[in-house]
Design an enzyme around this catalytic site. Sequence first.
Site, PDB file in Angstrom:
ATOM      1  N   CYS A 179       8.780   6.457  19.249  1.00 57.75           N
ATOM      2  CA  CYS A 179       9.989   6.917  19.935  1.00 57.75           C
ATOM      3  C   CYS A 179      10.903   7.611  18.937  1.00 57.75           C
ATOM      4  CB  CYS A 179      10.739   5.741  20.541  1.00 57.75           C
ATOM      5  SG  CYS A 179      10.298   5.411  22.232  1.00 57.75           S
ATOM      6  N   ALA A 182      -1.557  -6.734   0.724  1.00 60.86           N
ATOM      7  CA  ALA A 182      -1.875  -8.137   1.007  1.00 60.86           C
ATOM      8  C   ALA A 182      -1.701  -8.485   2.483  1.00 60.86           C
ATOM      9  CB  ALA A 182      -1.006  -9.054   0.140  1.00 60.86           C
ATOM     10  N   ALA A 241       0.816  -1.214   0.000  1.00 58.96           N
ATOM     11  CA  ALA A 241       0.000   0.000   0.000  1.00 58.96           C
ATOM     12  C   ALA A 241       0.852   1.267   0.000  1.00 58.96           C
ATOM     13  CB  ALA A 241      -0.964  -0.001   1.190  1.00 58.96           C
ATOM     14  N   THR A 300       9.435  -7.234 -12.961  1.00 59.32           N
ATOM     15  CA  THR A 300       8.916  -8.600 -12.997  1.00 59.32           C
ATOM     16  C   THR A 300       7.965  -8.819 -11.832  1.00 59.32           C
ATOM     17  OG1 THR A 300      10.901  -9.378 -14.085  1.00 59.32           O
ATOM     18  CG2 THR A 300       9.572 -11.040 -12.934  1.00 59.32           C
TER      19      THR A 300
HETATM   20  C1  LIG Z   1      -0.188  -0.769   6.484  1.00 61.24           C
HETATM   21  C2  LIG Z   1      -0.749   0.397   5.801  1.00 61.24           C
HETATM   22  C3  LIG Z   1      -0.092   0.987   4.711  1.00 61.24           C
HETATM   23  C4  LIG Z   1       1.245   0.492   4.210  1.00 61.24           C
HETATM   24  O1  LIG Z   1       1.089  -0.743   3.586  1.00 61.24           O
HETATM   25  P1  LIG Z   1       2.377  -1.617   3.199  1.00 61.24           P
HETATM   26  O2  LIG Z   1       1.811  -2.689   2.326  1.00 61.24           O
HETATM   27  O3  LIG Z   1       2.924  -2.125   4.480  1.00 61.24           O
HETATM   28  O4  LIG Z   1       3.312  -0.738   2.468  1.00 61.24           O
HETATM   29  C5  LIG Z   1      -0.674   2.075   4.105  1.00 61.24           C
HETATM   30  N1  LIG Z   1      -1.842   2.554   4.540  1.00 61.24           N
HETATM   31  C6  LIG Z   1      -2.498   2.026   5.572  1.00 61.24           C
HETATM   32  C7  LIG Z   1      -3.811   2.607   5.994  1.00 61.24           C
HETATM   33  C8  LIG Z   1      -1.968   0.932   6.249  1.00 61.24           C
HETATM   34  O5  LIG Z   1      -2.625   0.421   7.276  1.00 61.24           O
END
Ligand SMILES: *Cc1c(COP(=O)(O)O)cnc(C)c1O
Length: 392
Positions: free
Chosen positions: A327, A201, A71, A241
């Site tokens: 922290c 995921a 994400a 890839t």
């Molecule tokens: C965990 C999270 C992300 C980051 O996702 P990753 O796959 O760990 O990079 C972004 N946005 C929200 C709201 C999340 O909870």
Amino acid sequence: MRVYLDHHATTPVDPEVLAAMLPYFTEKFGNPASKTHLWGWEADEAVERARGQVADLIGARPRDIVWTSGATESDNLAIQGVVEFYAERGDHIVTAATEHKAVVDCCKALERAGRARVTWVPVDGNGLVDPQEVRAAITDRTVLVTIMHANNEIGTVQPIAEIGAVARERDVLFHTDAAQSAGVLPIDVEAMKVDLLSLSAHKVYGPKGCGALYVRGRQPRARLRPILYGGGHERGMRSGTLNVPGIVGMGAACELVARRRDGDVVRLSALRDRLREGLLGRISDVKLNGHPTERHPGNLNVSVRFIEGESLLLALEDIAVSSGSACTTASLEPSHVLKGIGLPDGLAQGSVRFGVGRSNTEAEIDYVIERVASEVARLRGLSPEFRMRASV
Ligand SMILES: *Cc1c(COP(=O)(O)O)cnc(C)c1O
């Protein structure tokens, strides 16, 4: 006993998901970009099946799903991609201060680089964005509205469909980070008028390092300038890839969510409510953070007065939870989300986030209530502030 209550940070890979992934590390190791032989075809078929599984979960067309590393990358691709592609049309982004760091810091970086100007719409004390504030913030130069679905710290669920309608009315693209909500809330990119949507995921019982960005292909078509250049994979939007085992796992995880979600939500919210009532019953001076009803069913965020969240976390080493402060150097800097909802520093520092997940049980919740209550009592016994207050 050890209890994992940090499912907003990550979730374990479901055994069914792992089983689906395993063949794609060894026997079925082909590169889906190899278009001339069986190995490539086999991998490509698996990737396209997964694309359909992810698309189905959010009411999208499979061709509108772009694979990413998670994400964080999806948020960056959506925001940087739109800002750069539409630079001729405008340079203005509308977002909120309580977004995930992947959104907040991406917007700030674009601002620093002189690529964009950002309006941070206010949130109320429960963390809710008012769609009317979004409407008021949109200008002729606005190219993107980005507001998350469920907040990863306080669980507040935004009125995405209303915000989507406001953005569409003004012909502005709408992005939402649905990393936390995808496992527990229904999502329909058509009904919600979402143009770009980030998924991860590992927040939905799939593997780490794999995610997706939904990019609306029509009515209206959202365009992006890529961040990564290379072989032109993913219709030029994300070269590299493909992580085939990860993608297969993400597809299987999304299909599992579709089958399990209704039952999960009933169980998670019952456990979360049991935890909330137990803690409120055993500990005085506790404040609930986030919206009382519009929230992630597994999320509980509380501020315990007269203690520091970090000290409580250290005392609870057998229980995985998170505190609202990171922290940084020597000082305990309260989280930007808790600051964003206007929580005073004292309360923000005493905040603890609990994230209930699929595997948790009532016995675990009862154990956590007991452990948290006794550690809070012990820590408060050491707090001059608390002792002084108790004596008046
Ligand atoms: C965990 C999270 C992300 C980051 O996702 P990753 O796959 O760990 O990079 C972004 N946005 C929200 C709201 C999340 O909870």
